[in-house]
Write a protein that holds these residues in place. Structure first.
Motif, PDB file in Angstrom:
ATOM      1  N   UNK A 109     -26.518 -16.857 -30.911  1.00  0.00           N
ATOM      2  CA  UNK A 109     -25.261 -17.367 -31.114  1.00  0.00           C
ATOM      3  C   UNK A 109     -25.134 -17.642 -29.252  1.00  0.00           C
ATOM      4  N   UNK A 110     -23.667 -18.320 -28.513  1.00  0.00           N
ATOM      5  CA  UNK A 110     -23.050 -19.316 -27.883  1.00  0.00           C
ATOM      6  C   UNK A 110     -21.837 -17.963 -27.112  1.00  0.00           C
ATOM      7  N   UNK A 111     -21.943 -16.920 -27.473  1.00  0.00           N
ATOM      8  CA  UNK A 111     -20.759 -15.892 -26.883  1.00  0.00           C
ATOM      9  C   UNK A 111     -21.277 -15.583 -25.469  1.00  0.00           C
ATOM     10  N   UNK A 112     -22.796 -15.252 -24.722  1.00  0.00           N
ATOM     11  CA  UNK A 112     -22.516 -14.381 -23.944  1.00  0.00           C
ATOM     12  C   UNK A 112     -23.001 -12.998 -24.517  1.00  0.00           C
ATOM     13  N   UNK A 113     -23.887 -12.320 -23.654  1.00  0.00           N
ATOM     14  CA  UNK A 113     -23.861 -10.964 -23.343  1.00  0.00           C
ATOM     15  C   UNK A 113     -23.081  -9.784 -24.131  1.00  0.00           C
ATOM     16  N   UNK A 114     -21.989  -9.613 -22.887  1.00  0.00           N
ATOM     17  CA  UNK A 114     -20.704  -9.177 -22.927  1.00  0.00           C
ATOM     18  C   UNK A 114     -19.838  -9.798 -24.528  1.00  0.00           C
ATOM     19  N   UNK A 115     -19.621 -10.387 -24.805  1.00  0.00           N
ATOM     20  CA  UNK A 115     -18.888 -10.762 -25.935  1.00  0.00           C
ATOM     21  C   UNK A 115     -19.899 -10.850 -27.187  1.00  0.00           C
ATOM     22  N   UNK A 116     -20.616 -10.967 -27.262  1.00  0.00           N
ATOM     23  CA  UNK A 116     -21.707 -10.156 -28.523  1.00  0.00           C
ATOM     24  C   UNK A 116     -22.327  -8.906 -28.295  1.00  0.00           C
ATOM     25  N   UNK A 117     -22.063  -8.791 -27.342  1.00  0.00           N
ATOM     26  CA  UNK A 117     -21.846  -6.934 -27.696  1.00  0.00           C
ATOM     27  C   UNK A 117     -20.549  -6.335 -28.001  1.00  0.00           C
ATOM     28  N   UNK A 118     -19.461  -7.120 -27.858  1.00  0.00           N
ATOM     29  CA  UNK A 118     -18.405  -6.251 -28.271  1.00  0.00           C
ATOM     30  C   UNK A 118     -17.674  -6.437 -29.630  1.00  0.00           C
ATOM     31  N   UNK A 119     -18.222  -7.708 -29.922  1.00  0.00           N
ATOM     32  CA  UNK A 119     -17.999  -7.953 -31.311  1.00  0.00           C
ATOM     33  C   UNK A 119     -18.561  -7.237 -31.865  1.00  0.00           C
ATOM     34  N   UNK A 120     -20.227  -7.133 -32.042  1.00  0.00           N
ATOM     35  CA  UNK A 120     -21.118  -6.568 -32.657  1.00  0.00           C
ATOM     36  C   UNK A 120     -20.879  -4.653 -33.138  1.00  0.00           C
ATOM     37  N   UNK A 121     -20.206  -4.522 -31.975  1.00  0.00           N
ATOM     38  CA  UNK A 121     -19.720  -3.044 -31.804  1.00  0.00           C
ATOM     39  C   UNK A 121     -18.338  -3.068 -32.814  1.00  0.00           C
ATOM     40  N   UNK A 122     -17.480  -3.838 -32.377  1.00  0.00           N
ATOM     41  CA  UNK A 122     -16.072  -4.249 -33.842  1.00  0.00           C
ATOM     42  C   UNK A 122     -16.838  -3.974 -35.429  1.00  0.00           C
ATOM     43  N   UNK A 123     -18.176  -4.323 -35.397  1.00  0.00           N
ATOM     44  CA  UNK A 123     -18.138  -5.295 -36.837  1.00  0.00           C
ATOM     45  C   UNK A 123     -18.885  -4.221 -37.431  1.00  0.00           C
ATOM     46  N   UNK A 124     -19.909  -3.353 -36.818  1.00  0.00           N
ATOM     47  CA  UNK A 124     -20.846  -2.727 -37.035  1.00  0.00           C
ATOM     48  C   UNK A 124     -20.667  -2.168 -37.789  1.00  0.00           C
ATOM     49  N   UNK A 125     -18.840  -1.092 -38.483  1.00  0.00           N
ATOM     50  CA  UNK A 125     -18.488  -0.378 -39.932  1.00  0.00           C
ATOM     51  C   UNK A 125     -19.156  -1.318 -41.181  1.00  0.00           C
TER      52      UNK A 125
END
Length: 105
Positions: free
Chosen positions: A11-27
């Motif tokens: 990805x090209x999101x950076x660590x924090x944004x990637x972590x935020x998106x994974x947390x939001x989508x894991x459901x």
């Protein structure tokens, strides 16, 4: 004996944004697993530990978020090891969905 699967999702999101998106989508992970899966998750730093139960089987997995990739690790126990190739293919296909930004319409 376990069969490990390791998949890197760049990805090209950076660590924090990637972590935020994974947390939001894991459901949404549950709907990608056949047989009415139950998924538990727990963040430990930049690693998301997952417990997945479906069809009478339990699987441990983790997603480690890095600056330019999310690394998915799955341990398949017993007979599930025979399904490693199709499971790895499914992870490669569906894992990028976890990095989508679903907050924008």
């Amino acid at each position: 004996m376990t069969q490990p699967i390791d998949v890197s999702v760049p990805h090209k999101l950076g660590r924090e944004e990637a972590r935020r998106r994974i947390a939001a989508n894991i459901g949404s992970l549950q709907r990608h697993i056949p047989g009415g899966a139950a998924v538990t998750s727990n963040w430990v730093g930049d690693r998301l530990d997952l417990g997945i139960s479906a069809l009478g089987q339990a699987v441990d997995a983790s997603i480690t978020v890095e600056d330019t990739a999310a690394r998915v690790h799955v341990e398949l126990a017993g007979m599930l090891g025979m399904l490693a190739a199709p499971i790895a293919a499914a992870i490669k296909s569906k894992a990028p969905d976890l990095l989508e930004d679903k907050t924008k319409a």
